[in-house]
Write a protein that holds these residues in place. Structure first.
Motif, PDB file in Angstrom:
ATOM      1  N   GLU A 199       0.839  -1.198   0.000  1.00 42.48           N
ATOM      2  CA  GLU A 199       0.000   0.000   0.000  1.00 42.48           C
ATOM      3  C   GLU A 199       0.882   1.260   0.000  1.00 42.48           C
ATOM      4  OE1 GLU A 199      -3.089  -0.332   3.017  1.00 42.48           O
ATOM      5  OE2 GLU A 199      -3.286   1.840   2.968  1.00 42.48           O
ATOM      6  N   SER A 200       1.902   1.257   0.849  1.00 45.64           N
ATOM      7  CA  SER A 200       2.762   2.445   0.975  1.00 45.64           C
ATOM      8  C   SER A 200       3.539   2.724  -0.309  1.00 45.64           C
ATOM      9  CB  SER A 200       3.773   2.255   2.111  1.00 45.64           C
ATOM     10  OG  SER A 200       3.117   1.985   3.301  1.00 45.64           O
ATOM     11  N   ILE A 201       4.137   1.692  -0.886  1.00 44.45           N
ATOM     12  CA  ILE A 201       4.977   1.934  -2.081  1.00 44.45           C
ATOM     13  C   ILE A 201       4.116   2.318  -3.285  1.00 44.45           C
ATOM     14  CG2 ILE A 201       5.196  -0.469  -2.909  1.00 44.45           C
ATOM     15  CD1 ILE A 201       8.161   0.239  -3.521  1.00 44.45           C
ATOM     16  N   ASN A 202       2.923   1.753  -3.383  1.00 51.91           N
ATOM     17  CA  ASN A 202       2.045   2.101  -4.504  1.00 51.91           C
ATOM     18  C   ASN A 202       1.538   3.539  -4.380  1.00 51.91           C
ATOM     19  OD1 ASN A 202       1.241  -0.221  -6.571  1.00 51.91           O
ATOM     20  ND2 ASN A 202       1.745  -1.152  -4.618  1.00 51.91           N
ATOM     21  N   THR A 203       1.247   3.954  -3.154  1.00 49.93           N
ATOM     22  CA  THR A 203       0.807   5.338  -2.933  1.00 49.93           C
ATOM     23  C   THR A 203       1.933   6.302  -3.285  1.00 49.93           C
ATOM     24  OG1 THR A 203      -0.600   4.573  -1.140  1.00 49.93           O
ATOM     25  CG2 THR A 203      -0.158   6.930  -1.207  1.00 49.93           C
ATOM     26  N   LEU A 204       3.142   5.972  -2.816  1.00 53.00           N
ATOM     27  CA  LEU A 204       4.284   6.849  -3.108  1.00 53.00           C
ATOM     28  C   LEU A 204       4.506   6.960  -4.620  1.00 53.00           C
ATOM     29  CD1 LEU A 204       6.814   8.499  -2.252  1.00 53.00           C
ATOM     30  CD2 LEU A 204       8.078   6.343  -2.199  1.00 53.00           C
ATOM     31  N   ALA A 205       4.517   5.815  -5.305  1.00 50.89           N
ATOM     32  CA  ALA A 205       4.785   5.833  -6.755  1.00 50.89           C
ATOM     33  C   ALA A 205       3.713   6.609  -7.515  1.00 50.89           C
ATOM     34  CB  ALA A 205       4.885   4.409  -7.281  1.00 50.89           C
ATOM     35  N   LYS A 206       2.461   6.461  -7.097  1.00 54.95           N
ATOM     36  CA  LYS A 206       1.362   7.179  -7.751  1.00 54.95           C
ATOM     37  C   LYS A 206       1.560   8.691  -7.567  1.00 54.95           C
ATOM     38  CE  LYS A 206      -2.909   7.602  -9.494  1.00 54.95           C
ATOM     39  NZ  LYS A 206      -2.825   9.006  -9.862  1.00 54.95           N
ATOM     40  N   ASN A 207       1.867   9.071  -6.314  1.00 59.11           N
ATOM     41  CA  ASN A 207       2.096  10.499  -6.030  1.00 59.11           C
ATOM     42  C   ASN A 207       3.264  11.044  -6.843  1.00 59.11           C
ATOM     43  OD1 ASN A 207       0.005  10.515  -4.226  1.00 59.11           O
ATOM     44  ND2 ASN A 207       1.294  10.261  -2.419  1.00 59.11           N
ATOM     45  N   LEU A 208       4.344  10.255  -6.913  1.00 65.06           N
ATOM     46  CA  LEU A 208       5.532  10.707  -7.643  1.00 65.06           C
ATOM     47  C   LEU A 208       5.227  10.895  -9.126  1.00 65.06           C
ATOM     48  CD1 LEU A 208       8.339   8.534  -5.972  1.00 65.06           C
ATOM     49  CD2 LEU A 208       7.868  10.966  -5.623  1.00 65.06           C
ATOM     50  N   GLY A 209       4.446   9.977  -9.679  1.00 63.49           N
ATOM     51  CA  GLY A 209       4.047  10.089 -11.089  1.00 63.49           C
ATOM     52  C   GLY A 209       3.248  11.373 -11.322  1.00 63.49           C
ATOM     53  N   ASP A 210       2.346  11.674 -10.383  1.00 63.23           N
ATOM     54  CA  ASP A 210       1.523  12.893 -10.493  1.00 63.23           C
ATOM     55  C   ASP A 210       2.356  14.164 -10.319  1.00 63.23           C
ATOM     56  OD1 ASP A 210      -0.657  11.275 -10.822  1.00 63.23           O
ATOM     57  OD2 ASP A 210      -1.414  11.491  -8.772  1.00 63.23           O
ATOM     58  N   GLN A 211       3.424  14.051  -9.511  1.00 65.40           N
ATOM     59  CA  GLN A 211       4.232  15.245  -9.194  1.00 65.40           C
ATOM     60  C   GLN A 211       5.461  15.397 -10.107  1.00 65.40           C
ATOM     61  OE1 GLN A 211       5.006  14.113  -5.174  1.00 65.40           O
ATOM     62  NE2 GLN A 211       3.321  15.290  -4.322  1.00 65.40           N
ATOM     63  N   ALA A 212       5.585  14.543 -11.102  1.00 66.17           N
ATOM     64  CA  ALA A 212       6.766  14.601 -11.977  1.00 66.17           C
ATOM     65  C   ALA A 212       6.925  15.992 -12.597  1.00 66.17           C
ATOM     66  CB  ALA A 212       6.633  13.556 -13.082  1.00 66.17           C
ATOM     67  N   GLY A 213       8.115  16.553 -12.475  1.00 67.40           N
ATOM     68  CA  GLY A 213       8.376  17.887 -13.026  1.00 67.40           C
ATOM     69  C   GLY A 213       8.268  18.984 -11.981  1.00 67.40           C
ATOM     70  N   THR A 214       7.737  18.633 -10.806  1.00 69.33           N
ATOM     71  CA  THR A 214       7.655  19.635  -9.729  1.00 69.33           C
ATOM     72  C   THR A 214       8.748  19.357  -8.696  1.00 69.33           C
ATOM     73  OG1 THR A 214       6.217  18.361  -8.258  1.00 69.33           O
ATOM     74  CG2 THR A 214       5.142  19.667  -9.980  1.00 69.33           C
ATOM     75  N   GLU A 215       8.996  20.338  -7.840  1.00 71.75           N
ATOM     76  CA  GLU A 215      10.004  20.192  -6.799  1.00 71.75           C
ATOM     77  C   GLU A 215       9.613  19.051  -5.848  1.00 71.75           C
ATOM     78  OE1 GLU A 215      12.954  21.643  -6.788  1.00 71.75           O
ATOM     79  OE2 GLU A 215      13.409  20.531  -4.947  1.00 71.75           O
ATOM     80  N   ALA A 216       8.313  18.930  -5.575  1.00 73.12           N
ATOM     81  CA  ALA A 216       7.830  17.900  -4.649  1.00 73.12           C
ATOM     82  C   ALA A 216       8.065  16.489  -5.185  1.00 73.12           C
ATOM     83  CB  ALA A 216       6.350  18.098  -4.388  1.00 73.12           C
TER      84      ALA A 216
END
Lengths: 114, 188
Positions: free
Chosen positions: B38-55
């Motif tokens: 659950e944790s790694i999938n949430t992180l990866a999803k967030n990272l995909g959405d935030q690609a190109g931003t500082e976050a």
């Protein structure tokens, strides 16, 4: 050279069948589904690397593709280890069930004699 | 004589304990791997959405990776205690096939047996995390959305994130399917 799903899958299934030998029949449910995933993921990686080469806003770089392939190799090992362990669990459960039944039968027989 | 033979057989069967080829079902590993997934999938999803931003940069997410690493290390340590660190050893045929795709022998250890295979499965899950970090830190690059224009920053592209999670989940599910089979065997 393009990567074809059917070719990759056929290759994996053939290798697995010879690797597991007689034990192959007992693991036919879990393994092929996972092998299909492996095949489609390998094809997907190749397609995305090709997309990136045409337009670097799409897909991902060859470097990323290489690391993803490495991940896929780890996942393949995991599937094979799981399949082997599942076979052992099946054997273990069968042996324990047989012995439990024998124990029950012979305890009854002893009670009748004594 | 017949009675003696029968009595001996009963004694032998009564004394006979169940065979155990694999480590017993462990609810801590079962629940732990579910939480990890659950944790790694949430992180990866967030990272995909935030690609190109500082976050979405690697540096901004190092703490998340460290937390995941601690979680999986804990499970590996637990499996290691159960297997006494002997390693995982599989049938010859399987190892031979693996040797064809792996640069170095991955599974076989001299003193290994099937008891060490749960640990091996968990180590493979950890290896996936290391590779994901590697991709995020150095392989994937995105155009920074904020100025200066055209600057490349570390990121996990949405396409990469999806592919990496499909593969990572395959490794996680391998642990899961084994623990479920053990659990069903215990209940059956």
């Amino acid at each position: 050279m393009s990567v074809n799903f059917e070719q990759v899958l056929a290759n994996i299934l053939d290798s697995a069948a010879s690797a597991f030998g007689d034990g192959w029949d007992s693991i036919k449910t879990y393994a092929p589904a996972e092998f299909k995933k492996i095949s489609s993921q390998i094809v997907e990686i190749a397609e995305n690397v090709a997309k990136y080469q045409l337009n670097d806003n799409e897909g991902y770089s060859a470097q990323t593709g290489k690391l993803l392939l490495q991940m896929q190799r780890n996942a393949t090992e995991g599937v094979l280890v799981a399949v082997s362990t599942l076979t052992l669990i099946a054997v273990q459960n069968a042996i324990n069930a047989i012995f439990a039944s024998l124990r029950e039968t012979f305890n009854d027989a002893l009670g009748a004699i004594l | 004589m017949k009675r003696l033979t029968l009595a001996l057989m009963v004694l032998m069967l009564s004394a006979c304990v169940s065979v155990e080829y694999v480590t017993p079902y462990d609810p801590v590993i079962d629940n732990g791997i579910r939480e990890y997934k659950e944790s790694i999938n949430t992180l990866a999803k967030n990272l995909g959405d935030q690609a190109g931003t500082e976050a979405g940069t690697y540096e901004a997410n190092l703490a998340h990776y460290n937390a995941l690493e601690s979680k999986i290390d804990l499970l590996i340590e637990r499996a290691n205690l159960q297997s006494a660190g002997r390693g995982c050893r599989l049938a010859e045929g399987i190892s031979a096939q693996l040797a064809k795709v792996a640069p170095e022998p991955m599974i076989q250890t001299e003193e290994g047996d099937s008891y060490g295979c749960t640990e091996r499965l968990l180590v493979l899950v950890k290896d996936q995390l290391d590779l994901l970090q590697n991709i995020h830190q150095s392989a994937d690059k995105c155009n920074a959305m904020a100025s200066p224009r055209g600057t490349k920053i570390s990121c996990l592209r949405a396409t990469t994130s999806k592919a990496a999670m499909k593969i990572t989940n395959q490794s996680i599910n391998a642990v899961w399917v084994v623990e479920t089979a053990k659990k069903n065997g215990d209940n059956g």
